[in-house]
Design a protein around this motif. Sequence first.
Motif, PDB file in Angstrom:
ATOM      1  N   LYS A 507     -22.600   3.990  38.416  1.00 39.41           N
ATOM      2  CA  LYS A 507     -22.615   5.221  39.248  1.00 39.41           C
ATOM      3  C   LYS A 507     -24.049   5.651  39.528  1.00 39.41           C
ATOM      4  O   LYS A 507     -24.425   5.960  40.653  1.00 39.41           O
ATOM      5  N   MET A 512     -21.107   1.216  43.150  1.00 37.84           N
ATOM      6  CA  MET A 512     -19.670   1.288  43.446  1.00 37.84           C
ATOM      7  C   MET A 512     -19.450   0.938  44.926  1.00 37.84           C
ATOM      8  O   MET A 512     -20.338   1.173  45.736  1.00 37.84           O
ATOM      9  N   PRO A 513     -18.279   0.459  45.357  1.00 35.29           N
ATOM     10  CA  PRO A 513     -17.080   0.124  44.577  1.00 35.29           C
ATOM     11  C   PRO A 513     -17.240  -1.212  43.838  1.00 35.29           C
ATOM     12  O   PRO A 513     -18.032  -2.058  44.222  1.00 35.29           O
ATOM     13  N   LEU A 536     -13.558   9.108  38.849  1.00 34.44           N
ATOM     14  CA  LEU A 536     -14.603   8.654  39.774  1.00 34.44           C
ATOM     15  C   LEU A 536     -14.461   9.282  41.162  1.00 34.44           C
ATOM     16  O   LEU A 536     -15.290   9.036  42.030  1.00 34.44           O
ATOM     17  N   ASN A 537     -13.393  10.036  41.395  1.00 40.67           N
ATOM     18  CA  ASN A 537     -13.157  10.615  42.729  1.00 40.67           C
ATOM     19  C   ASN A 537     -13.455  12.106  42.790  1.00 40.67           C
ATOM     20  O   ASN A 537     -13.266  12.828  41.802  1.00 40.67           O
ATOM     21  N   GLY A 576      -9.556   7.245  40.993  1.00 45.48           N
ATOM     22  CA  GLY A 576     -10.404   6.217  41.620  1.00 45.48           C
ATOM     23  C   GLY A 576     -10.409   4.889  40.903  1.00 45.48           C
ATOM     24  O   GLY A 576     -11.281   4.057  41.118  1.00 45.48           O
ATOM     25  N   LYS A 602     -12.667   3.188  43.360  1.00 47.95           N
ATOM     26  CA  LYS A 602     -14.067   2.841  43.055  1.00 47.95           C
ATOM     27  C   LYS A 602     -14.168   1.679  42.064  1.00 47.95           C
ATOM     28  O   LYS A 602     -15.148   0.955  42.046  1.00 47.95           O
TER      29      LYS A 602
END
Length: 1193
Positions: A507, A512-513, A536-537, A576, A602
């Motif tokens: 991150k 990502m992804p 992750l979202n 995610g 992700k």
Amino acid sequence: MDENIQKLQNYIISPELPIHNPLPEIIPRRYNESRLLHLPKGSASTKLVPRRDFITGGIIEFVEVDVEDVGANACNSTSMRREPGLLEESTRGSAMNFPFWPGGFDEPPREIKKLDVDLDLGSELLTVPPGFQKGYNFEDTKLESQFGGMVISKSDNVNLLENLEKDLDVQEWLKLSEEPVKSDSLNNFNDSMDFKDIEEHIMSADLKPVLEISNTNTKSAFNSEWAEMVDITHPIDNFKEKIPCPAMTYPFELDVFQKQAILKLEERQYVFVAAHTSAGKTVVAEYAIALSQRDLTRTIYTSPIKALSNQKYRDFKKTFKDVGLITGDLQIDPTASCLIMTTEILRSMLYCGSEITRDLEYVIFDEVHYINNPERGHVWEEVIILLPDHVNIIMLSATVPNTMELADWVGSTKKRKVYVISTLKRPVPLMHYLYTGCGGKSKDDIFLLVDANGKFLQENYVKAVERKKEMQSKSKTGQGGSGPPAKNFVSAKQDQNMWIGLIDFLKRNNKMPVVAFTLSRNRCDINLQALQSVDLNTAREKGSVQKFFQQCLQKLKPPDRQLPQVLTMKDSLERGIGVHHSGILPILKEIVEMLFQSGLVKLLFATETFAMGVNMPARTVIFDSHRKYDGMEVRNLKPGEYIQMAGRAGRRGHDENGTVILLCKAQVPPAMDLRSMILGQPEKLQSQFILRYAVILTCLRIESIKVEDIIQFSFKEFNQKQQIPLQKKQLEVAQDKFSQLPELGEHLQPLCKFYELAQEYLTERQRLMKYLLSQPKITKELKVGRVLVVTQGRHYNKLGIILSIKSTPGKDTVYRLLVLEHQFGASEQKELLNRGEMYYKIVSLTPQNKFFQPEGIGGHCVVDAKAADIVEITKTTIKVDGDVIIRNWEQRQIERFRDSPPGATVVKAVSELQQLNQNYIDKPETLKFMNLSKEVNISEENELAQIRYTEHLWKQLIALLPHTNIAGFEQEFATVFERKVLERRIEELKFKNSTKNLSLYPDYCNKLEVLRALKYIDDLDEVTLKGKVACEMGQNELLITELILCNMFNDLEPAEIAALLSSLVFQGKIQGEPVIPEKLKKCVKEFEEINDTILAEELRHKTIIESDSRLNFGLLEVVYEWARNKPFAEIMKLTEVQEGIIVRCIQQLDETLRDVKTAAIRIGNPALQSKMEDASTAIKRDIVFTASLYTAL
């Protein structure tokens, strides 16, 4: 009422009713002789066609022309001119249809040409027409016309100087001389290579090359008549001028390889594009589809897996609109100009003579490197072989080392040149890293291993190893030195910490992804559970996921929306994180794919099948491990597998580099393993061709297409097939030589018989000696000093002392022997003509060569003999120092020591051997021989039979030996030997040129025997009703046919039939024994008995090596309950098998039920047909058969 009963009684009892005596109503026939002249109506064999004026177009006259394929239809002809079949069979065809004639096969002979018409025109034909001064003699001019008036003698060398003196232009001369050379496929230049294995003294006259020019550049790049590598190193500047009106334009500049492929497509050529994932191979496929739409023809796009077909349907539908999809259970717009399907569906259509084939212009094979797949690779070969002439083949593949070899095979099979366009360039270069972090402070521990240029950075590898060791020593100290060793053990907590640390690192570095390839379904699910705390979202992304998820689930029934897997997936996708493997429900897999493409997933945990997906690139790819279980063993990833998955990293137009990270959990993998995996060559494409029973039965039913042709055109037989022209030429030369040899007179016939018997006797004896000398009891006796009788070359039946024994595993044991020789003649005795070892061994059998009498004193030599050279083993030993004798002998072979006297050890050994030899000649009984067969005490029946047979041959041979006692025996026998060797060589070449030499031919013969034994074909190889039923089956043809025809299903309910047939399609493993409902136990036993009968027959005829049951009743209870209308949530409680695998099994089961239904129609069993329809309806419901989102949204 009483009146009616009375009438009925009278009708039954009284036979005098008019209905029982109809004679008065019959009108007597009147004979009309003219009716005999009437012929039944038949199809016309000729038709009238107009002949037009070329300028005005007006009709001048009508001409009668022959019509080919009169009365041809789908059930009796392979011709494209046959009548169209039934409308309802136009897409998939019918198993009763004939396939269209495969391209590349020799055209079937026309019926009219089969008629043997012998026209006797007489011998005195005129060459000058009456009234003419000159005529035309075809016989004299045939040779001149071929070479433009200049006859080049094949055996004479061409004198370039002489031609220059005559002022003949060299360029013109080369043009004249090149034509015949080319027509011979350059074989004239290679004649000397062609016949190396034929005896040189027999063939020498025909080995003079046409031009005495040294072979330059013979080892050039792959050179083939059928495959050509297209140069993509130079840009194409005039692309737009070459294609002024393209069928399709692109909003971006095409790469050179794409332009070259499009140019070849415009020329309607075969194209093979090999490039890395995301290099842009789809552009080639799209252009072919656009071309066919412009030409109003059709294209078929085949993919290796059904999910890929669905994805491609959605992608192409956006671009072309007129696109259809054909799967096992679904047909969307089958009349569209572009059809998408799996390769198995296309194979079925070709065998069933689908009408779509008529309009077909292109077939696109995506991921053609699947030909390497052991289970399914043969399907690609069958399809390529079966495609008709007019279809252009386009192959798309990942990079493989032998693209040219595959292209050469396709080209030679279809008799069309294949243009290979191969590029190793990646649009987005890959950077390969090692990650040694374990969460916490070490979460940023990452080391670049292979840079974007493909350079392996050894110093970084060393750093990664040191860092891992350092961390392990810290963790041990932290644990107080106790606990399990860190070699291959990582606890669930450590794994979770590692993933959390890695995700944080990704991150922060904007990586990502991510696709995390976790090569086990179980580990994918464990990782998903371990990351329940990771989100992750953003809130907006969560809302988008929820909305999309609910929209997709509207297609499911409310109970199915509450399945545990659906709820788990919904929760993780909102955060995610996704998971993608074969155990996931198909609809959930598609939701995951679509969310991943839109950037809302992700982190995706996936198995290897995801690498086959379309247009699913990520910024980063992670490998959970560099090892995988392949069903047999745990092994390292192969370079091809690694590259296929790693190729998902790097999105074109978004990322400068693709990031590939290999996790080093417990330890860093060895550098050699990493180097070969990342930088190694992918596996070569190899044939996986197998001969299916359905193919054999279909070919026997059609008759015009031979099974041998299908085998011969397979990739497996390609190398063998390439040798055939060469072998045919060798056969011609051998036959020509044979015709020039003098006929053998009557007086030589006994020698002919002697040769035949001696040849067979020696072959059998050599085989027997190899076996006997390998036995431990005999091996013990064969020590240094043992005296043997050997025959090798001109050394006939000589006594020899063993000096040393050299045995190498996998090779013949070599015995170094000291033998006697003539004192003055050892060096001069070498013959100019070596007739081969067999000649000398046969001559050694004659009485005059039974003993060797050396001339002079002290003559000797050292020879290397093998088991085949040993005639007898004596019971005598002579004490010698073998090493000293060998050293002395080898020293005396050097030029300057050639005249040195032999050493004392040698002299002593030679004199003892000479004494023994003289005694043996004077009194043969003084030398005792070992009876090898008694010594070994053979009990095996095969070996005993061989010994008896060898003894029988020797007795027959003794009777013929007096015929060899003639003057000039060797000269006479040489004539016989030469002729017989050539006869044998001709037989061998005839065999090599026949279908019996094919590697799959024995398997074909064995399978024919199985089909005969089980009554699928009769003694004349005519296909029976059973055989015709088996032709309808997609798989397990023999087993399903036996089950249908033994009426096993007649008394069963539809749900029971479905449950039993699930054993043919389920391939997974279950814990413990399968649960079988009480009422089905008897049926299961019968099922197994029928299967065992077929397996026993196959084992008897050696079509399988070991009996491995094809039945798997692991999901029998689950399918039974599902077919009885139980909800999916309830049947999931009956098994530990994952949802996705159950769905796949039931979907495949539906295809099997359809096969059985078709067979029921074929044998006329409407009750079974009805049951199959009911069973199919019972299982085709709810979440199992939900339509694909790619076709519905």
